[in-house]
Design a protein around this motif. Structure first.
Motif, mmCIF file in Angstrom:
data_model
loop_
_atom_site.group_PDB
_atom_site.id
_atom_site.type_symbol
_atom_site.label_atom_id
_atom_site.label_comp_id
_atom_site.label_asym_id
_atom_site.label_seq_id
_atom_site.Cartn_x
_atom_site.Cartn_y
_atom_site.Cartn_z
ATOM 1 N N PRO A 231 0.792 -1.237 0.000
ATOM 2 C CA PRO A 231 0.000 0.000 0.000
ATOM 3 C C PRO A 231 0.825 1.289 0.000
ATOM 4 O O PRO A 231 0.501 2.226 -0.728
ATOM 5 C CB PRO A 231 -0.848 -0.115 1.262
ATOM 6 N N SER A 232 1.886 1.339 0.783
ATOM 7 C CA SER A 232 2.672 2.581 0.845
ATOM 8 C C SER A 232 3.329 2.900 -0.499
ATOM 9 O O SER A 232 3.396 4.065 -0.909
ATOM 10 C CB SER A 232 3.723 2.499 1.950
ATOM 11 N N LEU B 294 3.274 5.918 -5.739
ATOM 12 C CA LEU B 294 3.226 5.909 -7.199
ATOM 13 C C LEU B 294 2.000 6.652 -7.720
ATOM 14 O O LEU B 294 2.065 7.319 -8.754
ATOM 15 C CB LEU B 294 3.245 4.477 -7.721
ATOM 16 N N GLN B 295 0.899 6.535 -7.018
ATOM 17 C CA GLN B 295 -0.306 7.243 -7.440
ATOM 18 C C GLN B 295 -0.126 8.755 -7.274
ATOM 19 O O GLN B 295 -0.460 9.525 -8.168
ATOM 20 C CB GLN B 295 -1.516 6.777 -6.641
ATOM 21 N N HIS B 296 0.438 9.165 -6.148
ATOM 22 C CA HIS B 296 0.596 10.597 -5.890
ATOM 23 C C HIS B 296 1.629 11.257 -6.799
ATOM 24 O O HIS B 296 1.460 12.411 -7.184
ATOM 25 C CB HIS B 296 0.947 10.852 -4.427
ATOM 26 N N ILE C 196 0.072 6.425 -13.352
ATOM 27 C CA ILE C 196 -1.040 6.999 -14.108
ATOM 28 C C ILE C 196 -0.554 7.712 -15.367
ATOM 29 O O ILE C 196 -1.114 7.532 -16.449
ATOM 30 C CB ILE C 196 -1.841 7.966 -13.211
ATOM 31 N N GLU C 197 0.495 8.508 -15.253
ATOM 32 C CA GLU C 197 0.947 9.333 -16.369
ATOM 33 C C GLU C 197 2.060 8.697 -17.200
ATOM 34 O O GLU C 197 2.179 9.003 -18.385
ATOM 35 C CB GLU C 197 1.413 10.691 -15.843
ATOM 36 N N ARG C 198 2.880 7.859 -16.591
ATOM 37 C CA ARG C 198 4.037 7.283 -17.296
ATOM 38 C C ARG C 198 4.177 5.790 -17.023
ATOM 39 O O ARG C 198 5.225 5.345 -16.525
ATOM 40 C CB ARG C 198 5.301 8.017 -16.861
#
Length: 79
Positions: A51-52, A57-59, A64-66
């Motif tokens: 989770p951490s 990676l999400q933040h 999401i972008e790369r």
């Protein structure tokens, strides 16, 4: 054992320790390709299981972008 693997194992056992890179590359890319690919997938998907790391990676937008950059970076570390 596959004859090519036998020849590779014989070649590796006769190689000098200083030539580790010339032995590692064919072993990873040819002899153990399926094992290395599995390790790559496990290393890549492990990010989502912790989770951490997934939150980080999400933040920071890596997944999401790369997503391809992240995939290539993981492959570089694995291979």
């Amino acid at each position: 054992m596959n004859p090519s693997l036998t020849a590779s194992a014989r070649h590796q056992s006769a190689a000098a320790a200083a030539n580790w890179e010339s032995m590692y590359r064919p072993m990873v890319l040819y002899d153990l390709a399926a094992d290395t690919e599995l390790g790559f997938f496990l290393a890549y998907y492990r990010n989502f299981a912790i989770p951490s790391i997934a939150i980080t990676l999400q933040h920071n937008g890596e997944i999401i972008e790369r997503p391809m950059k992240r995939s290539h970076d993981t492959a570089i570390v694995t291979y």
